[in-house]
Design a protein around this motif. Sequence first.
Motif, PDB file in Angstrom:
ATOM      1  N   UNK A 105       0.775  -1.243   0.000  1.00  0.00           N
ATOM      2  CA  UNK A 105       0.000   0.000   0.000  1.00  0.00           C
ATOM      3  C   UNK A 105       0.807   1.295   0.000  1.00  0.00           C
ATOM      4  N   UNK A 106       1.995   1.261   0.556  1.00  0.00           N
ATOM      5  CA  UNK A 106       2.633   2.560   0.778  1.00  0.00           C
ATOM      6  C   UNK A 106       4.138   2.522   0.664  1.00  0.00           C
ATOM      7  N   UNK A 107       4.641   1.659  -0.229  1.00  0.00           N
ATOM      8  CA  UNK A 107       6.082   1.501  -0.373  1.00  0.00           C
ATOM      9  C   UNK A 107       6.868   2.803  -0.414  1.00  0.00           C
ATOM     10  N   UNK A 108       6.585   3.692  -1.384  1.00  0.00           N
ATOM     11  CA  UNK A 108       7.404   4.894  -1.519  1.00  0.00           C
ATOM     12  C   UNK A 108       7.480   5.728  -0.242  1.00  0.00           C
ATOM     13  N   UNK A 109       6.389   5.744   0.507  1.00  0.00           N
ATOM     14  CA  UNK A 109       6.380   6.570   1.725  1.00  0.00           C
ATOM     15  C   UNK A 109       7.300   5.964   2.785  1.00  0.00           C
ATOM     16  N   UNK A 110       7.218   4.651   2.914  1.00  0.00           N
ATOM     17  CA  UNK A 110       8.111   3.981   3.879  1.00  0.00           C
ATOM     18  C   UNK A 110       9.564   4.071   3.417  1.00  0.00           C
ATOM     19  N   UNK A 111       9.799   3.932   2.092  1.00  0.00           N
ATOM     20  CA  UNK A 111      11.179   4.043   1.593  1.00  0.00           C
ATOM     21  C   UNK A 111      11.731   5.434   1.930  1.00  0.00           C
ATOM     22  N   UNK A 112      10.868   6.453   1.794  1.00  0.00           N
ATOM     23  CA  UNK A 112      11.325   7.831   2.070  1.00  0.00           C
ATOM     24  C   UNK A 112      11.754   7.963   3.525  1.00  0.00           C
ATOM     25  N   UNK A 113      10.900   7.423   4.420  1.00  0.00           N
ATOM     26  CA  UNK A 113      11.254   7.498   5.847  1.00  0.00           C
ATOM     27  C   UNK A 113      12.546   6.724   6.095  1.00  0.00           C
ATOM     28  N   UNK A 114      12.675   5.563   5.463  1.00  0.00           N
ATOM     29  CA  UNK A 114      13.883   4.755   5.636  1.00  0.00           C
ATOM     30  C   UNK A 114      15.125   5.520   5.203  1.00  0.00           C
ATOM     31  N   UNK A 115      15.029   6.197   4.056  1.00  0.00           N
ATOM     32  CA  UNK A 115      16.198   6.951   3.578  1.00  0.00           C
ATOM     33  C   UNK A 115      16.548   8.088   4.540  1.00  0.00           C
ATOM     34  N   UNK A 116      15.492   8.717   5.086  1.00  0.00           N
ATOM     35  CA  UNK A 116      15.740   9.792   6.050  1.00  0.00           C
ATOM     36  C   UNK A 116      16.440   9.237   7.282  1.00  0.00           C
ATOM     37  N   UNK A 117      15.998   8.040   7.732  1.00  0.00           N
ATOM     38  CA  UNK A 117      16.626   7.399   8.906  1.00  0.00           C
ATOM     39  C   UNK A 117      18.086   7.058   8.598  1.00  0.00           C
ATOM     40  N   UNK A 118      18.324   6.599   7.374  1.00  0.00           N
ATOM     41  CA  UNK A 118      19.700   6.254   6.983  1.00  0.00           C
ATOM     42  C   UNK A 118      20.595   7.491   7.094  1.00  0.00           C
ATOM     43  N   UNK A 119      20.110   8.614   6.584  1.00  0.00           N
ATOM     44  CA  UNK A 119      20.921   9.831   6.633  1.00  0.00           C
ATOM     45  C   UNK A 119      21.072  10.320   8.076  1.00  0.00           C
ATOM     46  N   UNK A 120      20.015  10.149   8.883  1.00  0.00           N
ATOM     47  CA  UNK A 120      20.118  10.540  10.290  1.00  0.00           C
ATOM     48  C   UNK A 120      21.198   9.746  11.010  1.00  0.00           C
ATOM     49  N   UNK A 121      21.429   8.523  10.558  1.00  0.00           N
ATOM     50  CA  UNK A 121      22.417   7.667  11.209  1.00  0.00           C
ATOM     51  C   UNK A 121      23.841   7.941  10.749  1.00  0.00           C
ATOM     52  N   UNK A 122      23.986   8.890   9.845  1.00  0.00           N
ATOM     53  CA  UNK A 122      25.336   9.180   9.347  1.00  0.00           C
ATOM     54  C   UNK A 122      25.884  10.439  10.003  1.00  0.00           C
ATOM     55  N   UNK A 123      27.176  10.473  10.127  1.00  0.00           N
ATOM     56  CA  UNK A 123      27.801  11.705  10.636  1.00  0.00           C
ATOM     57  C   UNK A 123      28.337  12.543   9.487  1.00  0.00           C
ATOM     58  N   UNK A 223      14.272   1.082  11.656  1.00  0.00           N
ATOM     59  CA  UNK A 223      13.560   2.092  12.458  1.00  0.00           C
ATOM     60  C   UNK A 223      12.464   1.422  13.301  1.00  0.00           C
ATOM     61  N   UNK A 224      11.729   0.503  12.679  1.00  0.00           N
ATOM     62  CA  UNK A 224      10.663  -0.204  13.403  1.00  0.00           C
ATOM     63  C   UNK A 224      11.247  -0.999  14.574  1.00  0.00           C
ATOM     64  N   UNK A 225      12.375  -1.669  14.321  1.00  0.00           N
ATOM     65  CA  UNK A 225      13.037  -2.445  15.387  1.00  0.00           C
ATOM     66  C   UNK A 225      13.396  -1.516  16.547  1.00  0.00           C
ATOM     67  N   UNK A 226      13.877  -0.338  16.197  1.00  0.00           N
ATOM     68  CA  UNK A 226      14.284   0.626  17.225  1.00  0.00           C
ATOM     69  C   UNK A 226      13.108   1.114  18.055  1.00  0.00           C
ATOM     70  N   UNK A 227      12.001   1.490  17.388  1.00  0.00           N
ATOM     71  CA  UNK A 227      10.888   2.044  18.165  1.00  0.00           C
ATOM     72  C   UNK A 227      10.199   0.980  19.009  1.00  0.00           C
ATOM     73  N   UNK A 228      10.309  -0.274  18.605  1.00  0.00           N
ATOM     74  CA  UNK A 228       9.744  -1.353  19.427  1.00  0.00           C
ATOM     75  C   UNK A 228      10.714  -1.795  20.520  1.00  0.00           C
ATOM     76  N   UNK A 229      11.931  -1.275  20.493  1.00  0.00           N
ATOM     77  CA  UNK A 229      12.912  -1.612  21.527  1.00  0.00           C
ATOM     78  C   UNK A 229      13.340  -3.070  21.489  1.00  0.00           C
ATOM     79  N   UNK A 230      13.350  -3.663  20.303  1.00  0.00           N
ATOM     80  CA  UNK A 230      13.762  -5.068  20.191  1.00  0.00           C
ATOM     81  C   UNK A 230      15.284  -5.155  20.361  1.00  0.00           C
TER      82      UNK A 230
END
Lengths: 295, 492
Positions: A105-123, A223-230
């Motif tokens: 249902x929403x691939x591109x939207x999740x991919x966008x968030x994923x890419x943002x998370x990837x960049x957030x994880x970079x210095x 990101x999902x793993x992180x917010x669930x604290x797994x």
Amino acid sequence: MTYSISSDEVKILRDLLLRVVDDVQKSILLNDAGWVNVDPSLVRNLCEIGLCNSDERGVRVSPAIVSHSDLQPRLDEEGQYLFSIFQDIMSASELKQILDKIVDQSGPYAFSVGLERMLQNSEFPIAPERALQYCIAPDEWQTQVAAAIPELAITVAKRFWNVKSWDVVLSRLKTLNLPTPDIKDLESEQFEKVKGVLEWNTVIENMGEEPAKALGLVWYADYLVGIRGIQAPEGIALVQKRAWSIIENTLDKTSAEIKKEIDDMIEKIDAATREKDQEYSTRPIASWVDILRLP
Amino acid sequence: MIIMSIRVPVDRWNRPRADILSERNYKSGQPPFDPFPTVTSVLNAALCPVAILHDMLHGNDSALISREESFGGGNLFQNFIAFLKPAMADGRIPADTQYMRFEFDQFARSAPDAAREKCWRFYLDRWCNRKLEELSRINPNSNFFEVSVSNSYTKFGLRDAGIRTYPLRGRIDEIDFANHKLIERTIKGMPADDHPPRLKDYQTWLLWKILSSVPRSEFPAFWRDVDFAGFTLTVETPYRDFEVEKENASFEELTHSAYSWISDLAKGGRSEWEAYAGRSCTFGNKMTDCGLFGTCYRRRPLFPTTRSEIHREFRNIYRPLCWQLMWDHHLLEYQKLELEADELETLGYVSRGKIVSFHGREIELELDSKQAQPILDQQISGESNSYVIVVGTFHIGFELEASFLRSTNDRYVMETPQRRLPQTGVALIIPSDSSVLRQKPWFLSRNVQRDVFALESWGFQLPDRAATHSVIQFMESLFGVKVLRRERSARD
């Protein structure tokens, strides 16, 4: 809910937990994991109060056990560890369902968030001279780039998936009850400068849609793993495995081929953005493997 | 007794390009080459993907180290045998276990009483009694210990696809030239065992693979005519000897799989979840003798509650540290084997000098002023007093850890552990020169990895203790949502 279980029943629960965790570690599918043949009279009470399930395959611990945190202190030390791993496995199982829903249902939207998370994880490691060329003091670089990350990510999403803005992305994900981070469409004054330092337009030109999709989904899963604290590796492995399986099916390629495409893309971006150096022939403007990478 | 699931071999092992080897390129980020692993790392990768993950990213390579070995029992066992055999060959110690016991007590006088007693009673007594006859016939200058071997193109057969080469380095416990034997020694195993301890046969085989892949031109002069390919491979426990088959297809396959894990994890831990998914043991079938047992099967304390976030942040630290290690240490291993001597000298990594004398623990070297400069620079800077003296070649030789003692004119005296090296005048020829290699403190990266991982795993189970522990509270605040406030002092 009040219930009473004997110490023998606690021991049975511990053994059932051990069996399910052991099966998951052996890569047995969760639906088929943890079933054992036990004398029904020994587990009748546990089944009645919902701590165990039984069917023709035998008996196994019920997923509902994770809500009985009062039970955990009654287990021995290994039992408590197994209990926490089982909790993570159950959380991971829910996340697997979320990932399935995303692609439909929403691939591109999740991919966008994923890419943002990837960049957030970079210095964003760059050569300091790069920042100076664009009038950014090297000690200001981290602040400037952090503010520009949502813009950097959305430009990629715009190119490949025609995604308009973060408002659209987040509202769409929220409609589907999917977890979303707090990202705002801020117009960073410094965005143009940051784009210049990173030669972001060249980066986007050399990016492939398939590697971008793969990076986006794998980072969204992270990101999902992180917010669930797994924490348990067994749980993380389940989620990542599903994410990769979805990518393989969507792109009709093996994970090794996709990883190779990501490596090739990074090499291509590195080659396209290298700058001349006085001492050496060329040098990278940024360490791209630290920016565009798998978790 | 091989456990690991087999992984697809890598297409090609990436070695550093010429500009990287000669350091004409800017060192940064992910190294554009694959690691130069030790035999220990390959063994860890063969044992379990999680073991090699801990080795490469968390600085912990102790998966195959038993509890006894971790307390130094294995070293004491091996070091005493390395002392005993030459002493018996020279006739300084008679073939009598009572004398041997006396010598052992002298040799191990600095070890704790309990450890010394245990080492003799459980291991050396058995070994000495078993080997008494062999020891009484031992030839002088035929046994050499702790021989370092290294090759960046160690050959391994690939099923239906010829051979593939990988870099590999290690240290052989003993080479017995009289009996043409390569010996790997361990205190692991039980008297009734009918097979060598886990992966010890594979370890011996790997070391032999390195030796038999080294081109003859890279042999040290004193062993130039030796054919190591014909040597037999032996695993020696205190209780019995095991001969290892040299033709072993499963070892070849295991090696390709191990290198595949090493290459993937060196890319920055992105295969971390795959390593956990492919672990070799499970809760129901634990490898209880694994040195990482506690790491895998010990419950993480409840506090700090932000451990998931902590892991997500800390994993960004393990990766660059792994890469730093590759730049500092693995690149040097490639350079030692692939650069010409003068290029290494230009980089200041090697000085060449003549061994003037080697008595007891002191080695005297003669170096001209150009060769001595890197050593003088290091002495003046006061950075470190640690060196490695290589006798032989970087492919096959003896690496002696040394510290600078004094110098007079062109003579430099260094302290090293007492070792028997090949002698002139017998069947073997002493090299005319040695290499004094400056050692970088590369192990600091591993220490940091280990410390960061220890912090990630650390915590408290009880809420009361966690609530009053400042570090836990600080971590909850730094990685979570807890608001940290400075407490008002009594005076305020």
